[in-house]
Design a protein around this motif. Structure first.
Motif, PDB file in Angstrom:
ATOM      1  N   TYR A 138      41.114  99.439  29.378  1.00  0.00           N
ATOM      2  CA  TYR A 138      40.654  98.838  30.625  1.00  0.00           C
ATOM      3  C   TYR A 138      39.325  99.441  31.068  1.00  0.00           C
ATOM      4  O   TYR A 138      38.448  98.726  31.581  1.00  0.00           O
ATOM      5  CB  TYR A 138      41.713  99.024  31.709  1.00  0.00           C
ATOM      6  CG  TYR A 138      41.364  98.354  33.014  1.00  0.00           C
ATOM      7  CD1 TYR A 138      41.125  96.983  33.076  1.00  0.00           C
ATOM      8  CD2 TYR A 138      41.262  99.095  34.200  1.00  0.00           C
ATOM      9  CE1 TYR A 138      40.808  96.361  34.270  1.00  0.00           C
ATOM     10  CE2 TYR A 138      40.951  98.486  35.398  1.00  0.00           C
ATOM     11  CZ  TYR A 138      40.716  97.115  35.432  1.00  0.00           C
ATOM     12  OH  TYR A 138      40.403  96.497  36.617  1.00  0.00           O
ATOM     13  N   GLN A 140      37.017 100.420  29.117  1.00  0.00           N
ATOM     14  CA  GLN A 140      36.003  99.872  28.225  1.00  0.00           C
ATOM     15  C   GLN A 140      35.598  98.457  28.631  1.00  0.00           C
ATOM     16  O   GLN A 140      34.451  98.052  28.434  1.00  0.00           O
ATOM     17  CB  GLN A 140      36.505  99.869  26.783  1.00  0.00           C
ATOM     18  CG  GLN A 140      36.666 101.250  26.179  1.00  0.00           C
ATOM     19  CD  GLN A 140      37.545 101.247  24.947  1.00  0.00           C
ATOM     20  OE1 GLN A 140      37.790 100.204  24.348  1.00  0.00           O
ATOM     21  NE2 GLN A 140      38.054 102.409  24.575  1.00  0.00           N
ATOM     22  N   ASP A 141      36.543  97.691  29.190  1.00  0.00           N
ATOM     23  CA  ASP A 141      36.241  96.299  29.545  1.00  0.00           C
ATOM     24  C   ASP A 141      37.164  95.865  30.680  1.00  0.00           C
ATOM     25  O   ASP A 141      38.266  95.380  30.453  1.00  0.00           O
ATOM     26  CB  ASP A 141      36.438  95.391  28.331  1.00  0.00           C
ATOM     27  CG  ASP A 141      35.991  93.954  28.604  1.00  0.00           C
ATOM     28  OD1 ASP A 141      35.616  93.658  29.749  1.00  0.00           O
ATOM     29  OD2 ASP A 141      36.031  93.144  27.663  1.00  0.00           O
ATOM     30  N   GLU A 142      36.678  96.018  31.900  1.00  0.00           N
ATOM     31  CA  GLU A 142      37.492  95.689  33.062  1.00  0.00           C
ATOM     32  C   GLU A 142      37.655  94.184  33.262  1.00  0.00           C
ATOM     33  O   GLU A 142      38.421  93.746  34.130  1.00  0.00           O
ATOM     34  CB  GLU A 142      36.910  96.328  34.327  1.00  0.00           C
ATOM     35  CG  GLU A 142      36.987  97.845  34.306  1.00  0.00           C
ATOM     36  CD  GLU A 142      36.568  98.480  35.615  1.00  0.00           C
ATOM     37  OE1 GLU A 142      36.173  97.730  36.541  1.00  0.00           O
ATOM     38  OE2 GLU A 142      36.636  99.716  35.709  1.00  0.00           O
ATOM     39  N   ARG A 144      38.918  92.353  30.940  1.00  0.00           N
ATOM     40  CA  ARG A 144      40.086  91.971  30.142  1.00  0.00           C
ATOM     41  C   ARG A 144      41.347  92.040  30.995  1.00  0.00           C
ATOM     42  O   ARG A 144      41.866  93.118  31.284  1.00  0.00           O
ATOM     43  CB  ARG A 144      40.212  92.874  28.906  1.00  0.00           C
ATOM     44  CG  ARG A 144      39.230  92.519  27.817  1.00  0.00           C
ATOM     45  CD  ARG A 144      39.592  93.152  26.494  1.00  0.00           C
ATOM     46  NE  ARG A 144      40.862  92.686  25.950  1.00  0.00           N
ATOM     47  CZ  ARG A 144      41.198  92.764  24.663  1.00  0.00           C
ATOM     48  NH1 ARG A 144      40.342  93.300  23.799  1.00  0.00           N
ATOM     49  NH2 ARG A 144      42.354  92.332  24.241  1.00  0.00           N
TER      50      ARG A 144
END
Length: 247
Positions: A138, A140-142, A144
């Motif tokens: 999460y 790394q890429d909120e 997603r």
């Protein structure tokens, strides 16, 4: 016609689609959605079947709706990849392929991503490992929502209720009909003593999952049987057929 159980109607839908009776199956799916317009299981079945029937534009539309309800389904993301790739939607196909790979970690080759590690740990109910891996994914890429939802679920499992609610609210803002987000919001509201909020979220969840089958699968006691089906709808006229297009 007299009313029949939704559960039995859904089983008939699966049977028709499994044997390739798409015109009958799509007609039956339409019938279910007439009475349960948010029914997650029907969208999932129709989306996957539309890919199998080569109706890629229709499949993509239906699968987007299904994934808004269950963004953690590797099977739905795999079908979405097939539909998007066939339509030449390269960016969407790439996103779907990445999600499908992460959410089907047992099929992965090579080193697992943090998201795949999290999904695998959650499958084995190793909540300590899942918590760290979901947190990494999460961070790394909120954007997603599957990572956010996985993290929220894991926080609930380790009894960090307030943090679980906060993340479920984030998912719900992005995906208002995410079934698991609504269930988490209902459960956290109940635990915090907010009965009106819990009832509101339960109503939304039941519109997606009228018999509570997803809820039981995700949060039920594995030692207890699934809840008895109760949702009903008018019987379907089995002579009705829908041309091979969903739109």
């Amino acid at each position: 016609m007299s009313d029949v159980l939704l559960a039995g109607t859904s089983k008939e839908l699966k049977r028709l689609l499994d044997i390739g009776e798409y015109e009958a199956g799509f007609a039956l799916g339409r019938h279910i959605l007439r009475y349960y317009p948010r029914h997650l299981e029907t969208y999932a079945q129709l989306g996957i079947a539309a890919v199998q029937a080569g109706l890629f534009a229709d499949a993509a539309d239906v699968l987007r709706r299904a994934l808004s309800g269950d963004p953690e389904s590797g099977e739905l993301w795999q079908a979405m990849f097939q539909a998007a790739a066939a339509l030449g939607l390269t960016k969407e196909a790439d996103i779907a392929a990445r999600h499908a790979g992460d959410l089907n970690p047992e099929q992965a080759q090579g080193q697992l991503t943090d998201m795949a590690q999290a999904a695998l740990a959650a499958q084995h109910e190793d909540w300590s490992a899942a918590l760290q891996a979901y947190h990494n994914a999460y961070e790394q890429d909120e954007a997603r929502m599957d990572a956010a939802l996985g993290l929220a679920t894991t926080l609930w499992r380790v009894q960090r209720v307030e943090s679980a609610r906060t993340l479920a609210e984030i998912v719900s803002e992005e995906l208002p009909f995410s079934l698991k987000a609504q269930l988490l919001l209902a459960m956290t509201a109940e635990q915090e003593g907010d009965a009106p909020a819990a009832e509101q979220h339960r109503r939304i969840a039941l519109s997606l999952d009228p018999d509570g089958l997803y809820a039981w699968r995700w949060f039920g006691d594995p030692g207890q049987p699934s809840p008895p089906p109760a949702a009903t709808l008018p019987a379907w006229d089995s002579s009705v057929r829908w041309p091979l297009a969903l739109s």
